[in-house]
Write a protein that holds these residues in place. Structure first.
Motif, PDB file in Angstrom:
ATOM      1  N   PRO A  60       0.813  -1.224   0.000  1.00  0.00           N
ATOM      2  CA  PRO A  60       0.000   0.000   0.000  1.00  0.00           C
ATOM      3  C   PRO A  60       0.840   1.265   0.000  1.00  0.00           C
ATOM      4  N   ILE A 116      -8.014   0.974  -0.191  1.00  0.00           N
ATOM      5  CA  ILE A 116      -7.142  -0.169  -0.487  1.00  0.00           C
ATOM      6  C   ILE A 116      -7.568  -1.399   0.310  1.00  0.00           C
ATOM      7  N   THR A 155      -7.701   1.913   4.438  1.00  0.00           N
ATOM      8  CA  THR A 155      -6.947   0.689   4.164  1.00  0.00           C
ATOM      9  C   THR A 155      -7.449  -0.437   5.053  1.00  0.00           C
TER      10      THR A 155
END
Length: 358
Positions: free
Chosen positions: A56, A73, A99
């Motif tokens: 990431p 993500i 994320t």
């Protein structure tokens, strides 16, 4: 707007709901995926990214800082099998607001598909990116296909899907149909990447001697994955009308844009990178066979006057045919009576009353 197919796809100017990118070790799909993401963010769209081979942090570094909040993500790279923290194995963990870290990559339906589905429902104007589906295919080709098919079902005019796949990784299929072939049938656009061919000393030697040596282990060259040298994209685009467009385009990253977080690929004609000339239209071939009547002592050809006389000459059989045609036309145009006497109708001019029984 450019007429090149790759430029239209990158800018999402025409219908392309599912783009399937087949890359190799010589040219990765990551630059194309990054460019699609940069252009989508520039159009105020959100990115929903599934990362299996890219960290990431490395992914976010490719995009401007002011656009980071629009990147969501699903991290299947950092700890896909839950080795770092056994207590949380089987559950997703959030490292930040945008994320989610997957700690059990085998649970694709719950831990991967479910958060993507929720995000697309909340963000109707977004682009779904998958850096590589190959790691999931190594677990199960069937389940990986079902995952991509489910993501493809989420696509609309405002949501599109872009998936990368390593075409040089050959996976054995128990059913006989490989994942790559299945996804090729499912995709709207198929892009096959090819690295620009590098001129080596072998080619120079071949040009001088005619002998081409083969180097078995040279699967990587200096130009492999070098964006400043460029690459070739072979495109198969299936339109909604049923037509299929085939086109090969080149793409290159200019030197001044290579280090920028918002640098975009430059799409050019393929022959500009391969330095090959475009095929010229085929000229009509002239028959150059020798004329067998050229060196004879007598003339077998006709002059113009002889040819005109021959064309105007009416042969006897032509006259007979013409007469038959005229008779047939007369029969059709007027009524005719045909008399066919039988044996009892024998008429004698000297005894007109011969037929009377007196």
């Amino acid at each position: 707007m450019s007429s090149l197919a790759l430029d239209q796809l990158l800018n999402n100017k025409k219908s392309s709901s599912f783009i399937f990118i087949n890359d190799t070790i010589r040219l990765s799909a990551l630059p194309i995926l990054t460019d699609v993401g940069r252009r989508a963010l520039a159009d105020n769209k959100s990115l929903v990214v599934l990362l299996t081979e890219t960290s990431p942090r490395a992914w976010r570094e490719r995009f401007p800082v002011d656009k980071q909040n629009n990147i969501y993500i699903i991290d299947c790279y950092s700890d896909p099998h839950g080795w770092d923290n056994d207590d949380e194995q089987g559950e997703n963990t959030s490292t930040d607001d945008n994320t989610i870290r997957v700690s059990n990559i085998r649970d694709m339906e719950k831990l991967i598909l479910s958060p993507i589905w929720k995000k697309t429902m909340n963000t109707p104007n977004c682009t779904i990116l998958v850096d590589s589906i190959t790691p999931l295919a190594m677990i199960s080709q069937h389940r990986a296909y079902q995952l991509v098919k489910a993501l493809e079902s989420l696509t609309t005019d405002a949501i599109r899907l872009v998936v990368g796949y390593h075409s040089d990784v050959k996976l054995v299929s128990k059913t006989g149909l490989a994942l790559q072939d299945s996804l090729n049938r499912l995709a709207t656009v198929i892009i096959k990447l090819e690295a620009v061919k590098e001129r080596t000393a072998f080619e120079t030697q071949a040009a001088l001697t005619g002998f081409v040596p083969q180097d078995t282990f040279s699967y990587l060259t200096i130009t492999s994955n070098c964006l400043t040298k460029g690459g070739i994209a072979h495109i198969e685009w299936r339109k909604k009308s049923g037509k299929v467009q085939y086109e090969s385009n080149g793409f290159i990253m200019p030197q001044q844009a290579a280090a920028a977080a918002d640098g975009l690929l430059l799409v050019v004609p393929a022959n500009q990178l391969t330095l090959e000339k475009e095929p010229e239209p085929e000229a009509m071939q002239v028959d150059t066979k020798p004329d067998p009547t050229a060196n004879l002592s007598f003339n077998l050809t006709l002059t113009d006057e002889q040819r005109r006389t021959k064309e105007n000459l009416v042969l006897p059989h032509m006259k007979a045919q013409q007469m038959e045609v005229e008779v047939e036309e007369e029969k059709k145009s007027g009524g005719l009576i045909y008399y066919d006497p039988d044996a009892a109708d024998d008429f004698d001019d000297e005894d007109p009353d011969d037929d009377l029984d007196i």
